[in-house]
Design a protein around this motif. Sequence first.
Motif, PDB file in Angstrom:
ATOM      1  N   MET A 137       0.831  -1.200   0.000  1.00 19.19           N
ATOM      2  CA  MET A 137       0.000   0.000   0.000  1.00 19.19           C
ATOM      3  C   MET A 137       0.866   1.252   0.000  1.00 19.19           C
ATOM      4  O   MET A 137       0.587   2.212  -0.728  1.00 19.19           O
ATOM      5  CB  MET A 137      -0.923  -0.008   1.224  1.00 19.19           C
ATOM      6  CG  MET A 137      -2.030   1.028   1.156  1.00 19.19           C
ATOM      7  SD  MET A 137      -3.207   0.706  -0.174  1.00 19.19           S
ATOM      8  CE  MET A 137      -3.014   2.164  -1.187  1.00 19.19           C
ATOM      9  N   SER A 138       1.925   1.252   0.807  1.00 24.45           N
ATOM     10  CA  SER A 138       2.821   2.412   0.840  1.00 24.45           C
ATOM     11  C   SER A 138       3.506   2.612  -0.502  1.00 24.45           C
ATOM     12  O   SER A 138       3.631   3.747  -0.992  1.00 24.45           O
ATOM     13  CB  SER A 138       3.870   2.220   1.938  1.00 24.45           C
ATOM     14  OG  SER A 138       3.269   2.129   3.212  1.00 24.45           O
ATOM     15  N   LEU A 139       3.935   1.522  -1.117  1.00 17.76           N
ATOM     16  CA  LEU A 139       4.601   1.619  -2.418  1.00 17.76           C
ATOM     17  C   LEU A 139       3.633   2.078  -3.502  1.00 17.76           C
ATOM     18  O   LEU A 139       3.997   2.879  -4.375  1.00 17.76           O
ATOM     19  CB  LEU A 139       5.203   0.268  -2.789  1.00 17.76           C
ATOM     20  CG  LEU A 139       6.321  -0.247  -1.861  1.00 17.76           C
ATOM     21  CD1 LEU A 139       6.698  -1.667  -2.226  1.00 17.76           C
ATOM     22  CD2 LEU A 139       7.540   0.671  -1.937  1.00 17.76           C
ATOM     23  N   PHE A 140       2.388   1.581  -3.447  1.00 14.40           N
ATOM     24  CA  PHE A 140       1.382   1.983  -4.437  1.00 14.40           C
ATOM     25  C   PHE A 140       1.050   3.465  -4.298  1.00 14.40           C
ATOM     26  O   PHE A 140       0.970   4.203  -5.297  1.00 14.40           O
ATOM     27  CB  PHE A 140       0.128   1.131  -4.266  1.00 14.40           C
ATOM     28  CG  PHE A 140      -0.978   1.478  -5.215  1.00 14.40           C
ATOM     29  CD1 PHE A 140      -2.128   2.129  -4.774  1.00 14.40           C
ATOM     30  CD2 PHE A 140      -0.889   1.159  -6.565  1.00 14.40           C
ATOM     31  CE1 PHE A 140      -3.139   2.446  -5.645  1.00 14.40           C
ATOM     32  CE2 PHE A 140      -1.906   1.476  -7.447  1.00 14.40           C
ATOM     33  CZ  PHE A 140      -3.033   2.125  -6.979  1.00 14.40           C
ATOM     34  N   ALA A 141       0.860   3.914  -3.057  1.00 12.66           N
ATOM     35  CA  ALA A 141       0.539   5.332  -2.828  1.00 12.66           C
ATOM     36  C   ALA A 141       1.673   6.222  -3.319  1.00 12.66           C
ATOM     37  O   ALA A 141       1.436   7.300  -3.885  1.00 12.66           O
ATOM     38  CB  ALA A 141       0.266   5.568  -1.347  1.00 12.66           C
ATOM     39  N   ASP A 142       2.924   5.784  -3.121  1.00 13.42           N
ATOM     40  CA  ASP A 142       4.075   6.563  -3.587  1.00 13.42           C
ATOM     41  C   ASP A 142       4.088   6.656  -5.103  1.00 13.42           C
ATOM     42  O   ASP A 142       4.377   7.726  -5.668  1.00 13.42           O
ATOM     43  CB  ASP A 142       5.363   5.911  -3.084  1.00 13.42           C
ATOM     44  CG  ASP A 142       6.600   6.586  -3.647  1.00 13.42           C
ATOM     45  OD1 ASP A 142       6.856   7.753  -3.287  1.00 13.42           O
ATOM     46  OD2 ASP A 142       7.308   5.951  -4.468  1.00 13.42           O
ATOM     47  N   LEU A 143       3.768   5.551  -5.791  1.00  8.19           N
ATOM     48  CA  LEU A 143       3.720   5.578  -7.255  1.00  8.19           C
ATOM     49  C   LEU A 143       2.659   6.544  -7.761  1.00  8.19           C
ATOM     50  O   LEU A 143       2.902   7.336  -8.683  1.00  8.19           O
ATOM     51  CB  LEU A 143       3.431   4.180  -7.797  1.00  8.19           C
ATOM     52  CG  LEU A 143       4.559   3.152  -7.792  1.00  8.19           C
ATOM     53  CD1 LEU A 143       4.063   1.858  -8.392  1.00  8.19           C
ATOM     54  CD2 LEU A 143       5.762   3.668  -8.559  1.00  8.19           C
ATOM     55  N   ILE A 144       1.464   6.468  -7.160  1.00  4.77           N
ATOM     56  CA  ILE A 144       0.367   7.333  -7.594  1.00  4.77           C
ATOM     57  C   ILE A 144       0.728   8.803  -7.400  1.00  4.77           C
ATOM     58  O   ILE A 144       0.480   9.651  -8.264  1.00  4.77           O
ATOM     59  CB  ILE A 144      -0.919   6.983  -6.824  1.00  4.77           C
ATOM     60  CG1 ILE A 144      -1.398   5.568  -7.175  1.00  4.77           C
ATOM     61  CG2 ILE A 144      -2.017   7.992  -7.109  1.00  4.77           C
ATOM     62  CD1 ILE A 144      -1.766   5.376  -8.623  1.00  4.77           C
ATOM     63  N   THR A 145       1.332   9.118  -6.257  1.00  3.63           N
ATOM     64  CA  THR A 145       1.715  10.510  -5.975  1.00  3.63           C
ATOM     65  C   THR A 145       2.805  10.981  -6.923  1.00  3.63           C
ATOM     66  O   THR A 145       2.746  12.100  -7.456  1.00  3.63           O
ATOM     67  CB  THR A 145       2.187  10.633  -4.515  1.00  3.63           C
ATOM     68  OG1 THR A 145       1.143  10.209  -3.632  1.00  3.63           O
ATOM     69  CG2 THR A 145       2.567  12.068  -4.191  1.00  3.63           C
ATOM     70  N   THR A 146       3.807  10.127  -7.143  1.00  4.44           N
ATOM     71  CA  THR A 146       4.921  10.505  -8.022  1.00  4.44           C
ATOM     72  C   THR A 146       4.440  10.786  -9.442  1.00  4.44           C
ATOM     73  O   THR A 146       4.886  11.741 -10.087  1.00  4.44           O
ATOM     74  CB  THR A 146       5.977   9.383  -8.045  1.00  4.44           C
ATOM     75  OG1 THR A 146       6.441   9.143  -6.717  1.00  4.44           O
ATOM     76  CG2 THR A 146       7.142   9.765  -8.923  1.00  4.44           C
ATOM     77  N   ALA A 147       3.512   9.957  -9.925  1.00  4.25           N
ATOM     78  CA  ALA A 147       3.021  10.107 -11.293  1.00  4.25           C
ATOM     79  C   ALA A 147       1.910  11.147 -11.410  1.00  4.25           C
ATOM     80  O   ALA A 147       1.482  11.466 -12.525  1.00  4.25           O
ATOM     81  CB  ALA A 147       2.519   8.767 -11.814  1.00  4.25           C
ATOM     82  N   GLY A 148       1.425  11.666 -10.269  1.00  3.83           N
ATOM     83  CA  GLY A 148       0.355  12.657 -10.306  1.00  3.83           C
ATOM     84  C   GLY A 148      -0.968  12.106 -10.794  1.00  3.83           C
ATOM     85  O   GLY A 148      -1.702  12.782 -11.509  1.00  3.83           O
ATOM     86  N   LEU A 149      -1.277  10.869 -10.403  1.00  4.24           N
ATOM     87  CA  LEU A 149      -2.486  10.200 -10.878  1.00  4.24           C
ATOM     88  C   LEU A 149      -3.498  10.050  -9.747  1.00  4.24           C
ATOM     89  O   LEU A 149      -3.221  10.367  -8.586  1.00  4.24           O
ATOM     90  CB  LEU A 149      -2.143   8.826 -11.456  1.00  4.24           C
ATOM     91  CG  LEU A 149      -1.126   8.804 -12.598  1.00  4.24           C
ATOM     92  CD1 LEU A 149      -0.823   7.376 -13.011  1.00  4.24           C
ATOM     93  CD2 LEU A 149      -1.633   9.618 -13.778  1.00  4.24           C
ATOM     94  N   GLU A 150      -4.669   9.554 -10.089  1.00  2.00           N
ATOM     95  CA  GLU A 150      -5.712   9.229  -9.126  1.00  2.00           C
ATOM     96  C   GLU A 150      -6.232   7.837  -9.451  1.00  2.00           C
ATOM     97  O   GLU A 150      -6.040   7.332 -10.566  1.00  2.00           O
ATOM     98  CB  GLU A 150      -6.853  10.251  -9.191  1.00  2.00           C
ATOM     99  CG  GLU A 150      -6.444  11.639  -8.763  1.00  2.00           C
ATOM    100  CD  GLU A 150      -7.550  12.665  -8.942  1.00  2.00           C
ATOM    101  OE1 GLU A 150      -7.351  13.822  -8.555  1.00  2.00           O
ATOM    102  OE2 GLU A 150      -8.623  12.305  -9.487  1.00  2.00           O
ATOM    103  N   TYR A 151      -6.900   7.228  -8.462  1.00  2.00           N
ATOM    104  CA  TYR A 151      -7.431   5.883  -8.709  1.00  2.00           C
ATOM    105  C   TYR A 151      -8.746   5.709  -7.979  1.00  2.00           C
ATOM    106  O   TYR A 151      -9.062   6.412  -7.021  1.00  2.00           O
ATOM    107  CB  TYR A 151      -6.428   4.809  -8.276  1.00  2.00           C
ATOM    108  CG  TYR A 151      -6.184   4.723  -6.795  1.00  2.00           C
ATOM    109  CD1 TYR A 151      -5.305   5.600  -6.155  1.00  2.00           C
ATOM    110  CD2 TYR A 151      -6.813   3.762  -6.012  1.00  2.00           C
ATOM    111  CE1 TYR A 151      -5.066   5.521  -4.798  1.00  2.00           C
ATOM    112  CE2 TYR A 151      -6.582   3.673  -4.646  1.00  2.00           C
ATOM    113  CZ  TYR A 151      -5.712   4.554  -4.046  1.00  2.00           C
ATOM    114  OH  TYR A 151      -5.488   4.473  -2.698  1.00  2.00           O
TER     115      TYR A 151
END
Length: 671
Positions: A137-151
């Motif tokens: 979950m921490s790694l996924f949240a970091d990816l989403i934030t880095t890429a500027g995306l939403e899910y």
Amino acid sequence: MLYPFFDPVSKNIFLAQAEIDRKRSVNGEKTLTGTIYLSDELIDKIDKRWSIKFGNETYIIDYAKQMDQGNRKILDFDATHEFFDVFTKKQIYEEYNGSHTFKWYLDTLFKDTGYSYNLSVDVDALEKENWGMTNRMSLFADLITTAGLEYEINGKIINIKKEIGSDLSTIVRKGFNLQDLNIESDFSNFVTYMEGFGAFKDPEDQSKGRLHVTYKSPLADTYGILEGEPKVDERFTVEDNLLQNIKNTVDNSIAISLDMTLEDLQNVGYDYAMAQPGDSIMVINEVMDFRQKVRIIETTESFNIAGIKVGTDVTCGSLSMTDKQQAADAETSSLIDRIANGKDKIPPSWLTDFIVQNSEALNNARSELKFTEQGIIAVDKNNSNNLVIFNSAGMGISTDGGKSYENAITAQGINATAIVTGVLKAIDIEGVNITGSKIQADEFSAIVDNMVPNPSGGNWIKQGESRLIVNGNSFEFSLYNNSNTNLGSLFMDRSGYIILDGQGHQVGGVTDEVVTSHAIMTPLYDRQGWGLAGFYIGVDTTNSGELRVVDKKGLPNSGADPSNYIYANVRARGFLQQSTEKAKENIKPIEKAEIYKTKALEIVEETKLYEYQYKGDANKQIGFIAEQSPRGILSDEGNAVDIYKTAAYLWKAIQELQAELKEVKANASRN
């Protein structure tokens, strides 16, 4: 409303009434908070790793507080969507370094989780150092934030987008569907002017200058030039992209958030889209002189104990504070006023996410056409991996420089990562997930394969299938194994029959016995000491209209002899005989009844009891034989003993015996 709570230890499902608030936001958050009313009959506790089913999704309960309120017990709980629980409880036990594609990161995170993802945007490769050695979950949240995306979470699929939600035609207006409105504004970072600096024209000779753009907001004419910090990023090589970046920063430099309580007018028949996280809506409040299109970033829906949604609180952020946005709003103001005042109909939701994304991609593309022996190839000038090829075989769209075409049209058919259409007409539709609000057909059938991984690798192995057949006369759902053997079926037709048949299994402690006004057959299985439970429940319409519980092997057919039925035992807390005089007529004392020609005591004395076994049952019984018993204690057909009549005869026999005893005592006293 009764909500199902699952105990992972006993594998049972318990039902309980609850008041629930569901919170959702653009960062994917899905949580529940609720209050359960405890009772011995339904549910009396919540323990570790329990879950609740809400809106066809599973939430894991991570907090519970039980309270005694005198005459009742209640329990407050918090629950998190199963996705967050799974990803938090699963770890990555390796570290990775260097650059990887965004898809590689997602594949690593989603592997063996039971969840899949749908990525609808292109994301550049990311370079990470020491990536891993923590929960997913921490790694996924970091990816989403880095890429500027939403899910957003949709069942077992995680949809990853640039922005979730839609630009709705929904209007929120004071006095119509808006109860409360609170506006919070932060002007501390407000700017009206900004400059951006991109890549150097010649990296070897920086004296030749670099990409340089400026942007001044229309609000500068009113508030003056308020300069923002320059944007310096050598990755920008296209002027339009850099200009758009600083423009967005300036136009959104005023942080505004809105908290509102909305009325869901769909419940009273208004045909308009109820806003969801990520949606854009028009908010109008004449009292506060507020008219602005805003984006919803969080919703909290409240459901009462009956499961009815009683309120929706939303938190919004402003889309733009520029005159350009206000002018765009003004263009539709006349239509908005007509709709809000009931003079025009609210149109369907505007462009969906896919249409918006595709339209922007096509309009913003800068392409170079190449005419080759393969055909016409259109290459994206900014990213040569993106290309389209058109030739006599068909058309293909590639994002990896032509190595593969995930989206293509050829003589063999169409393959696509996503298809959005208003109407889809087809003979056969095969898919893993098919969702929608309505499926209409003369006859609808679906077959879903049960596939499991191949232990030795290669293609997955088919273990069986589920079949669903629906037409105007019947509904049938069946499970089959890989040998095409029926494991169980549910069937219902217009005659009123609901049949649950086959080998069937108990699911989470919920019983399979469902009583209807006509007929039901339940499956045959052993249930933790309850014994064989295959039986038929039905109303005998050929005789007295009795409700009968018959062993599965004794299922009555048309013309069957009821005396040959094999009946099942019924266990209950009590059996009540209707006996009010309001339901009866021709009431008379038993002494005057035609049926009372022989004293009850004589009947009891003459009626023999027998030891016997039911056919197919090794257990020995003691009781009556209908053919050897007096008519007065039998059913109307004469093939069953009426317990109520028998009890009445015994009652009368005791009275007769008591009368004889009194007479004996009287004679004895006289002598």
